[in-house]
Design a protein around this motif. Structure first.
Motif, PDB file in Angstrom:
ATOM      1  N   SER A 136      40.060  29.556  47.906  1.00 23.08           N
ATOM      2  CA  SER A 136      38.649  29.507  47.557  1.00 23.08           C
ATOM      3  C   SER A 136      38.217  30.863  47.035  1.00 23.08           C
ATOM      4  N   LEU A 137      37.376  30.852  46.017  1.00 24.61           N
ATOM      5  CA  LEU A 137      36.824  32.091  45.451  1.00 24.61           C
ATOM      6  C   LEU A 137      35.363  32.273  45.843  1.00 24.61           C
ATOM      7  N   ALA A 138      34.879  31.474  46.785  1.00 26.64           N
ATOM      8  CA  ALA A 138      33.488  31.597  47.223  1.00 26.64           C
ATOM      9  C   ALA A 138      33.255  32.985  47.825  1.00 26.64           C
ATOM     10  N   GLY A 139      32.128  33.564  47.497  1.00 31.70           N
ATOM     11  CA  GLY A 139      31.787  34.874  48.029  1.00 31.70           C
ATOM     12  C   GLY A 139      32.509  36.032  47.370  1.00 31.70           C
ATOM     13  N   ALA A 140      33.102  35.797  46.209  1.00 29.95           N
ATOM     14  CA  ALA A 140      33.813  36.872  45.519  1.00 29.95           C
ATOM     15  C   ALA A 140      32.852  37.986  45.124  1.00 29.95           C
ATOM     16  N   ASP A 141      33.315  39.225  45.248  1.00 32.95           N
ATOM     17  CA  ASP A 141      32.525  40.372  44.816  1.00 32.95           C
ATOM     18  C   ASP A 141      33.438  41.380  44.132  1.00 32.95           C
ATOM     19  N   TRP A 142      32.864  42.470  43.664  1.00 33.40           N
ATOM     20  CA  TRP A 142      33.635  43.458  42.918  1.00 33.40           C
ATOM     21  C   TRP A 142      34.702  44.113  43.778  1.00 33.40           C
ATOM     22  N   GLN A 143      34.430  44.263  45.066  1.00 29.29           N
ATOM     23  CA  GLN A 143      35.391  44.909  45.960  1.00 29.29           C
ATOM     24  C   GLN A 143      36.654  44.071  46.120  1.00 29.29           C
ATOM     25  N   ARG A 144      36.504  42.751  46.150  1.00 32.10           N
ATOM     26  CA  ARG A 144      37.658  41.865  46.340  1.00 32.10           C
ATOM     27  C   ARG A 144      38.598  41.857  45.144  1.00 32.10           C
ATOM     28  N   LEU A 145      38.064  42.039  43.946  1.00 33.21           N
ATOM     29  CA  LEU A 145      38.940  41.982  42.771  1.00 33.21           C
ATOM     30  C   LEU A 145      39.547  43.328  42.405  1.00 33.21           C
ATOM     31  N   LEU A 146      39.066  44.415  43.029  1.00 31.76           N
ATOM     32  CA  LEU A 146      39.519  45.757  42.645  1.00 31.76           C
ATOM     33  C   LEU A 146      41.020  45.973  42.829  1.00 31.76           C
ATOM     34  N   PRO A 147      41.633  45.592  43.966  1.00 28.43           N
ATOM     35  CA  PRO A 147      43.082  45.837  44.120  1.00 28.43           C
ATOM     36  C   PRO A 147      43.926  45.175  43.031  1.00 28.43           C
ATOM     37  N   LEU A 148      43.651  43.916  42.717  1.00 31.77           N
ATOM     38  CA  LEU A 148      44.417  43.240  41.667  1.00 31.77           C
ATOM     39  C   LEU A 148      44.137  43.847  40.295  1.00 31.77           C
ATOM     40  N   ALA A 149      42.892  44.235  40.049  1.00 33.67           N
ATOM     41  CA  ALA A 149      42.545  44.832  38.757  1.00 33.67           C
ATOM     42  C   ALA A 149      43.270  46.153  38.545  1.00 33.67           C
ATOM     43  N   LEU A 150      43.492  46.900  39.617  1.00 37.67           N
ATOM     44  CA  LEU A 150      44.208  48.169  39.506  1.00 37.67           C
ATOM     45  C   LEU A 150      45.717  47.986  39.434  1.00 37.67           C
ATOM     46  N   LEU A 151      46.237  46.957  40.096  1.00 36.92           N
ATOM     47  CA  LEU A 151      47.690  46.756  40.162  1.00 36.92           C
ATOM     48  C   LEU A 151      48.253  46.088  38.926  1.00 36.92           C
ATOM     49  N   LEU A 152      47.575  45.043  38.423  1.00 34.48           N
ATOM     50  CA  LEU A 152      48.170  44.167  37.417  1.00 34.48           C
ATOM     51  C   LEU A 152      48.552  44.857  36.108  1.00 34.48           C
ATOM     52  N   PRO A 153      47.696  45.677  35.504  1.00 30.85           N
ATOM     53  CA  PRO A 153      48.085  46.287  34.215  1.00 30.85           C
ATOM     54  C   PRO A 153      49.344  47.158  34.282  1.00 30.85           C
ATOM     55  N   PRO A 154      49.446  48.137  35.216  1.00 40.91           N
ATOM     56  CA  PRO A 154      50.682  48.929  35.240  1.00 40.91           C
ATOM     57  C   PRO A 154      51.915  48.118  35.632  1.00 40.91           C
ATOM     58  N   LEU A 155      51.744  47.130  36.502  1.00 41.30           N
ATOM     59  CA  LEU A 155      52.889  46.313  36.891  1.00 41.30           C
ATOM     60  C   LEU A 155      53.364  45.457  35.720  1.00 41.30           C
ATOM     61  N   MET A 156      52.438  44.920  34.924  1.00 37.73           N
ATOM     62  CA  MET A 156      52.822  44.160  33.739  1.00 37.73           C
ATOM     63  C   MET A 156      53.563  45.044  32.739  1.00 37.73           C
ATOM     64  N   TRP A 157      53.099  46.270  32.575  1.00 42.21           N
ATOM     65  CA  TRP A 157      53.769  47.214  31.672  1.00 42.21           C
ATOM     66  C   TRP A 157      55.208  47.456  32.131  1.00 42.21           C
ATOM     67  N   TRP A 158      55.393  47.658  33.440  1.00 46.28           N
ATOM     68  CA  TRP A 158      56.740  47.920  33.971  1.00 46.28           C
ATOM     69  C   TRP A 158      57.628  46.690  33.823  1.00 46.28           C
ATOM     70  N   LEU A 159      57.092  45.511  34.115  1.00 45.10           N
ATOM     71  CA  LEU A 159      57.887  44.287  34.023  1.00 45.10           C
ATOM     72  C   LEU A 159      58.289  43.996  32.575  1.00 45.10           C
TER      73      LEU A 159
END
Length: 332
Positions: free
Chosen positions: A186-209
């Motif tokens: 469920s994505l109910a109650g999503a806020d900016w704090q919840r998406l921050l870890p994935l937003a920081l991880l995904l771009p560099p990890l995609m570059w490495w992969l």
């Protein structure tokens, strides 16, 4: 007609990058109170008469839509990596026990009233389950081969699922609804704090992969051929497993156990662009983001004002594909 089909297949990236903003706008317009595109535009452009709509968009709907896209992208990439790691087309990122470990820790925390937030518990539980799988499968005689990884993951997942059910039976009935919703995604109650870890991880990890795409292609050839071509299988498998852990644990922490994304999207992307990881990984990420964004919008619309868990429509979409794949293999 033939030329048009070839051009369509040759440009999946631009097509998906065009579709994503459109899906994002559609997702922003869906909710308990539907909004028109004009209302969204006025609110985002700073119209003083649209202050309330702007708060709804910026504090509730936009974080939710972006989190849906990030979770879909992360689970899709993790699904591609899992299927490559274990060389099994029916594998998904939850195969290595991460989801059930995360669920056990989160449900235990909710049941016993632990002070740690549920996302933190989910990451810790998923990491512990993953480490246990890797320790067993890293035995010198097993060397992280596909079959030991699958068997260890299935065993740890079964244990986690059983203990999670036990904690639900022992827990407070008032928390049962929250637990079940979290277990089904469920994505109910999503806020900016919840998406921050994935937003920081995904771009560099995609570059490495993407830089490791050639090695991932070689790993699909089998252990002997990959070793003969200079691939350090032990090291590469550990790196892939760590990437799967990070992507899956952070996704589960942010949105609960969203099922079937990591199984459905890699197959759709592979049918569209083929198996080379240099193209497959980014296309799977974009396609996963698009599908999860659209499905989350449907979850808010179909039973409004109630919300469906994300895993329900995902299951409806995935089961026919799995049956089709099994039928094709039977006739191969």
């Amino acid at each position: 007609m033939r030329a048009a089909v070839i051009r369509f297949k040759a440009a999946p990236g631009p097509l998906l990058m065009l579709a994503l903003p459109l899906a994002l706008m559609w997702g922003l317009s869906r909710g308990a109170v539907p909004l028109s595109l004009e209302q969204i535009w006025l609110a985002l452009s700073g119209d003083p008469d649209s202050a309330l709509v702007r708060i709804v968009l910026l504090e509730m709907r936009l974080p939710r839509a972006l989190l849906a896209a990030l979770v879909g992208a992360a689970l899709s990439v993790a699904g591609v990596l899992t299927q490559t790691l274990v060389r099994n087309p029916l594998a998904d990122p939850y195969l290595l026990g991460v989801a059930n470990g995360a669920a056990l820790a989160a449900v235990t925390g909710l049941t016993l009233g632990w002070w740690l937030p549920v996302p933190v518990l989910a990451v810790v539980g998923g990491a512990l389950a993953f480490v246990l799988v890797m320790l067993v499968a890293s035995h010198p005689r097993l060397s992280l081969s596909p079959y030991p990884l699958i068997l260890c993951g299935v065993a740890i997942s079964a244990l986690g699922a059983s203990l999670t059910t036990l904690m639900m039976l022992l827990g407070d009935e008032r928390a049962l609804g929250q637990i079940l919703r979290w277990l089904m995604g469920s994505l109910a109650g999503a806020d900016w704090q919840r998406l921050l870890p994935l937003a920081l991880l995904l771009p560099p990890l995609m570059w490495w992969l993407c830089r490791r795409a050639g090695v991932l292609d070689l790993m699909l050839l089998g252990q002997d051929k990959a070793r003969s071509l200079g691939v350090n299988l032990q090291s590469e498998r550990r790196g892939m497993a760590l990437a799967i852990l990070l992507l899956t644990a952070l996704s589960v922490a942010a949105a609960g156990a969203v099922s079937f994304v990591g199984l459905l999207v890699p197959h759709l992307a592979r049918m569209w662009v083929g198996a080379p990881h240099r193209i497959l990984l980014p296309i799977a990420a974009l396609l996963g983001a698009l599908i999860t964004l659209l499905v989350d919008g449907l979850c808010r619309v179909l039973l409004a004002p109630e919300e469906l868990p994300l895993s329900v429509p995902m299951a409806v979409m995935t089961v026919p594909l799995i049956l089709l794949l099994i039928r094709r293999q039977a006739h191969a």
